[in-house]
Write a protein that holds these residues in place. Sequence first.
Motif, PDB file in Angstrom:
ATOM      1  N   THR A 112       0.808  -1.223   0.000  1.00  0.00           N
ATOM      2  CA  THR A 112       0.000   0.000   0.000  1.00  0.00           C
ATOM      3  C   THR A 112       0.838   1.269   0.000  1.00  0.00           C
ATOM      4  O   THR A 112       0.378   2.321  -0.449  1.00  0.00           O
ATOM      5  CB  THR A 112      -0.932   0.032   1.225  1.00  0.00           C
ATOM      6  N   ILE A 113       2.052   1.192   0.495  1.00  0.00           N
ATOM      7  CA  ILE A 113       2.884   2.381   0.671  1.00  0.00           C
ATOM      8  C   ILE A 113       3.231   3.025  -0.666  1.00  0.00           C
ATOM      9  O   ILE A 113       3.501   4.230  -0.757  1.00  0.00           O
ATOM     10  CB  ILE A 113       4.158   2.014   1.480  1.00  0.00           C
ATOM     11  N   GLY A 114       3.213   2.224  -1.748  1.00  0.00           N
ATOM     12  CA  GLY A 114       3.515   2.752  -3.075  1.00  0.00           C
ATOM     13  C   GLY A 114       2.505   3.781  -3.543  1.00  0.00           C
ATOM     14  O   GLY A 114       2.859   4.767  -4.192  1.00  0.00           O
ATOM     15  N   GLN A 115       1.225   3.572  -3.235  1.00  0.00           N
ATOM     16  CA  GLN A 115       0.217   4.559  -3.618  1.00  0.00           C
ATOM     17  C   GLN A 115       0.445   5.866  -2.874  1.00  0.00           C
ATOM     18  O   GLN A 115       0.241   6.943  -3.438  1.00  0.00           O
ATOM     19  CB  GLN A 115      -1.192   4.041  -3.355  1.00  0.00           C
ATOM     20  N   ASP A 116       0.868   5.775  -1.628  1.00  0.00           N
ATOM     21  CA  ASP A 116       1.196   6.992  -0.880  1.00  0.00           C
ATOM     22  C   ASP A 116       2.273   7.790  -1.608  1.00  0.00           C
ATOM     23  O   ASP A 116       2.179   9.014  -1.735  1.00  0.00           O
ATOM     24  CB  ASP A 116       1.684   6.639   0.526  1.00  0.00           C
ATOM     25  N   LEU A 117       3.295   7.091  -2.088  1.00  0.00           N
ATOM     26  CA  LEU A 117       4.389   7.768  -2.771  1.00  0.00           C
ATOM     27  C   LEU A 117       3.909   8.465  -4.042  1.00  0.00           C
ATOM     28  O   LEU A 117       4.215   9.635  -4.283  1.00  0.00           O
ATOM     29  CB  LEU A 117       5.499   6.772  -3.103  1.00  0.00           C
ATOM     30  N   VAL A 118       3.139   7.753  -4.850  1.00  0.00           N
ATOM     31  CA  VAL A 118       2.646   8.327  -6.105  1.00  0.00           C
ATOM     32  C   VAL A 118       1.763   9.538  -5.822  1.00  0.00           C
ATOM     33  O   VAL A 118       1.889  10.589  -6.471  1.00  0.00           O
ATOM     34  CB  VAL A 118       1.879   7.272  -6.924  1.00  0.00           C
ATOM     35  N   ALA A 119       0.890   9.420  -4.836  1.00  0.00           N
ATOM     36  CA  ALA A 119      -0.004  10.530  -4.506  1.00  0.00           C
ATOM     37  C   ALA A 119       0.767  11.755  -4.036  1.00  0.00           C
ATOM     38  O   ALA A 119       0.477  12.890  -4.450  1.00  0.00           O
ATOM     39  CB  ALA A 119      -0.994  10.104  -3.429  1.00  0.00           C
ATOM     40  N   MET A 120       1.756  11.554  -3.189  1.00  0.00           N
ATOM     41  CA  MET A 120       2.506  12.685  -2.657  1.00  0.00           C
ATOM     42  C   MET A 120       3.247  13.442  -3.750  1.00  0.00           C
ATOM     43  O   MET A 120       3.422  14.662  -3.677  1.00  0.00           O
ATOM     44  CB  MET A 120       3.504  12.203  -1.590  1.00  0.00           C
ATOM     45  N   VAL A 121       3.675  12.728  -4.793  1.00  0.00           N
ATOM     46  CA  VAL A 121       4.450  13.356  -5.863  1.00  0.00           C
ATOM     47  C   VAL A 121       3.551  13.880  -6.981  1.00  0.00           C
ATOM     48  O   VAL A 121       3.603  15.050  -7.351  1.00  0.00           O
ATOM     49  CB  VAL A 121       5.478  12.358  -6.426  1.00  0.00           C
ATOM     50  N   VAL A 122       2.698  12.999  -7.517  1.00  0.00           N
ATOM     51  CA  VAL A 122       1.891  13.374  -8.677  1.00  0.00           C
ATOM     52  C   VAL A 122       0.839  14.416  -8.313  1.00  0.00           C
ATOM     53  O   VAL A 122       0.552  15.331  -9.099  1.00  0.00           O
ATOM     54  CB  VAL A 122       1.238  12.122  -9.299  1.00  0.00           C
ATOM     55  N   ASP A 123       0.263  14.325  -7.129  1.00  0.00           N
ATOM     56  CA  ASP A 123      -0.735  15.316  -6.727  1.00  0.00           C
ATOM     57  C   ASP A 123      -0.124  16.693  -6.490  1.00  0.00           C
ATOM     58  O   ASP A 123      -0.823  17.706  -6.570  1.00  0.00           O
ATOM     59  CB  ASP A 123      -1.486  14.846  -5.474  1.00  0.00           C
ATOM     60  N   ILE A 149      10.410  -6.090  -1.739  1.00  0.00           N
ATOM     61  CA  ILE A 149      10.700  -5.059  -2.737  1.00  0.00           C
ATOM     62  C   ILE A 149       9.672  -5.111  -3.863  1.00  0.00           C
ATOM     63  O   ILE A 149       9.176  -4.079  -4.331  1.00  0.00           O
ATOM     64  CB  ILE A 149      12.124  -5.218  -3.304  1.00  0.00           C
ATOM     65  N   ALA A 150       9.319  -6.313  -4.289  1.00  0.00           N
ATOM     66  CA  ALA A 150       8.326  -6.454  -5.355  1.00  0.00           C
ATOM     67  C   ALA A 150       6.964  -5.921  -4.919  1.00  0.00           C
ATOM     68  O   ALA A 150       6.242  -5.308  -5.713  1.00  0.00           O
ATOM     69  CB  ALA A 150       8.217  -7.913  -5.783  1.00  0.00           C
ATOM     70  N   ASP A 151       6.605  -6.142  -3.655  1.00  0.00           N
ATOM     71  CA  ASP A 151       5.335  -5.613  -3.134  1.00  0.00           C
ATOM     72  C   ASP A 151       5.324  -4.090  -3.169  1.00  0.00           C
ATOM     73  O   ASP A 151       4.327  -3.460  -3.545  1.00  0.00           O
ATOM     74  CB  ASP A 151       5.106  -6.088  -1.696  1.00  0.00           C
ATOM     75  N   ILE A 152       6.428  -3.483  -2.744  1.00  0.00           N
ATOM     76  CA  ILE A 152       6.518  -2.024  -2.749  1.00  0.00           C
ATOM     77  C   ILE A 152       6.356  -1.490  -4.169  1.00  0.00           C
ATOM     78  O   ILE A 152       5.556  -0.590  -4.433  1.00  0.00           O
ATOM     79  CB  ILE A 152       7.860  -1.551  -2.164  1.00  0.00           C
ATOM     80  N   VAL A 153       7.122  -2.057  -5.096  1.00  0.00           N
ATOM     81  CA  VAL A 153       7.101  -1.572  -6.479  1.00  0.00           C
ATOM     82  C   VAL A 153       5.751  -1.854  -7.127  1.00  0.00           C
ATOM     83  O   VAL A 153       5.256  -1.047  -7.915  1.00  0.00           O
ATOM     84  CB  VAL A 153       8.257  -2.191  -7.283  1.00  0.00           C
ATOM     85  N   ARG A 154       5.145  -2.983  -6.790  1.00  0.00           N
ATOM     86  CA  ARG A 154       3.813  -3.288  -7.343  1.00  0.00           C
ATOM     87  C   ARG A 154       2.819  -2.209  -6.942  1.00  0.00           C
ATOM     88  O   ARG A 154       2.005  -1.766  -7.753  1.00  0.00           O
ATOM     89  CB  ARG A 154       3.347  -4.662  -6.848  1.00  0.00           C
ATOM     90  N   GLY A 155       2.890  -1.766  -5.674  1.00  0.00           N
ATOM     91  CA  GLY A 155       2.002  -0.703  -5.225  1.00  0.00           C
ATOM     92  C   GLY A 155       2.249   0.600  -5.963  1.00  0.00           C
ATOM     93  O   GLY A 155       1.310   1.317  -6.328  1.00  0.00           O
ATOM     94  N   ILE A 156       3.523   0.919  -6.200  1.00  0.00           N
ATOM     95  CA  ILE A 156       3.856   2.133  -6.955  1.00  0.00           C
ATOM     96  C   ILE A 156       3.325   2.029  -8.377  1.00  0.00           C
ATOM     97  O   ILE A 156       2.689   2.961  -8.899  1.00  0.00           O
ATOM     98  CB  ILE A 156       5.382   2.358  -6.958  1.00  0.00           C
ATOM     99  N   ALA A 157       3.568   0.890  -9.016  1.00  0.00           N
ATOM    100  CA  ALA A 157       3.163   0.705 -10.410  1.00  0.00           C
ATOM    101  C   ALA A 157       1.649   0.746 -10.581  1.00  0.00           C
ATOM    102  O   ALA A 157       1.129   1.335 -11.535  1.00  0.00           O
ATOM    103  CB  ALA A 157       3.714  -0.613 -10.944  1.00  0.00           C
ATOM    104  N   GLU A 158       0.921   0.115  -9.657  1.00  0.00           N
ATOM    105  CA  GLU A 158      -0.541   0.113  -9.754  1.00  0.00           C
ATOM    106  C   GLU A 158      -1.092   1.527  -9.598  1.00  0.00           C
ATOM    107  O   GLU A 158      -2.040   1.911 -10.291  1.00  0.00           O
ATOM    108  CB  GLU A 158      -1.129  -0.833  -8.703  1.00  0.00           C
ATOM    109  N   ALA A 159      -0.515   2.309  -8.700  1.00  0.00           N
ATOM    110  CA  ALA A 159      -0.959   3.689  -8.529  1.00  0.00           C
ATOM    111  C   ALA A 159      -0.602   4.524  -9.750  1.00  0.00           C
ATOM    112  O   ALA A 159      -1.379   5.386 -10.175  1.00  0.00           O
ATOM    113  CB  ALA A 159      -0.340   4.291  -7.268  1.00  0.00           C
ATOM    114  N   CYS A 160       0.568   4.269 -10.332  1.00  0.00           N
ATOM    115  CA  CYS A 160       0.954   4.965 -11.564  1.00  0.00           C
ATOM    116  C   CYS A 160      -0.044   4.664 -12.685  1.00  0.00           C
ATOM    117  O   CYS A 160      -0.428   5.561 -13.443  1.00  0.00           O
ATOM    118  CB  CYS A 160       2.360   4.557 -11.990  1.00  0.00           C
ATOM    119  N   SER A 161      -0.466   3.416 -12.780  1.00  0.00           N
ATOM    120  CA  SER A 161      -1.461   3.046 -13.792  1.00  0.00           C
ATOM    121  C   SER A 161      -2.768   3.794 -13.559  1.00  0.00           C
ATOM    122  O   SER A 161      -3.422   4.240 -14.512  1.00  0.00           O
ATOM    123  CB  SER A 161      -1.714   1.537 -13.763  1.00  0.00           C
ATOM    124  N   ALA A 162      -3.145   3.948 -12.296  1.00  0.00           N
ATOM    125  CA  ALA A 162      -4.407   4.620 -11.961  1.00  0.00           C
ATOM    126  C   ALA A 162      -4.403   6.089 -12.359  1.00  0.00           C
ATOM    127  O   ALA A 162      -5.467   6.671 -12.600  1.00  0.00           O
ATOM    128  CB  ALA A 162      -4.695   4.482 -10.469  1.00  0.00           C
TER     129      ALA A 162
END
Length: 403
Positions: A112-123, A149-162
């Motif tokens: 889940t932490i990956g979506q936090d990262l994408v939101a903090m930057v892209v927003d 590591i794969a879990d973290i990146v998967r969360g980032i990638a899924e949020a990037c797709s969104a």
Amino acid sequence: MINLHTTGGGQASCSPAASRVSNALPLAESQNTQLSYAQAGVDIEAGDRAVELMKSAVTSSYNDSVVAGQGGFAGLIDASTLKDYKRPLLATSTDGVGTKVAIAQAMDIHHTIGQDLVAMVVDDIAVVGAKPLLMTDYIACGHVDPVRIADIVRGIAEACSAVDTPLLGGETAEHPGLMAANEYDIAGAATGVVEADAQLGSHRVQSGDAIIALASSGLHSNGYSLVRAIIDHAGWDLHRYVDEFGRTLGEELLEPTRLYSPICQKMMANNHNIFEEQGLHALSHITGGGLGANISRVIPAGLCAIIDRASWRIPEVFHVMQRLGNVEWDDMEQTLNLGVGMVAIAHLEAADTLIQIAAQAGCAAWNMGHIAKEDECSHFNGRYISGAKGVDAGSCLLVNRYQ
């Protein structure tokens, strides 16, 4: 070829870019001892395994702009669409998720932490009206656990797709001796583009504008040093079930930050249907510093944002934190988002349309105040904030009491 992160001296490990790792202390007890990278604490094979686990997630974030097959040192996008802009301005932002990673590590939940990262930057780049073009990330860890590591990146990638933003580059660095084996930290950066004459900001804000709140999904990714101190003071376990949340404390604290960029883009598109003077004028991402500090940054000098605290009910997680730590409301207000993650400032006639756009995207929104001339603020009693975050701008006045 898929461009991926690298770790341990250039071995592929997750999005495009090359890698560096910290120098470990010598392990030899005598001059006859033979040293290796593995003995120094860097596991290249684990990095390769992490690549295989995250590969499909990373490539799923790609869109038609990505140019693949160019090697693993840099990612490429086709920027020819920028020719359609009269005067394209590139916007960029970089951020992390603070000490929220400590909660993820304690709960052993990392997707889940990956979506936090994408939101903090892209927003953040959405605030100026920019459409995101690409994102890169960085993960530093004490030891590469491929699944983690794969879990973290998967969360980032899924949020990037969104948010239709390819995860184009990245780095996974193993730092033995500098970080504990189960520790990690993440950061990211994004680049976007906005037409110069469509840029949002304080230069558009006028007296009489409406201030529209977009609901947060919870604590988001700011103020976790305070939150963790509160939990420690109260002696609460992260696995404790909390009736007010309907789930465990840890699950509530790991609720990902809402992704506002697609909503902001739709609000921007509404400007094309009307005179821009009568549309969306500015946005403010409510992060560190809370409502007053962040809203005042996008208010021009001479104007004041008057916020009605009674216009919404604060979500339970903020009430629970306040009670547990006996935290003064002023401290809560300048540290946490209190249920508002993004603020839109627009012409009064556009307010209902923008609220509807947010609602259609599944995000509650409401009118929380208005813009007034600075001298009008003296007619109200409340908490006055100006000059926050070193910005020479307008001010914010928070009035009435929270529900």
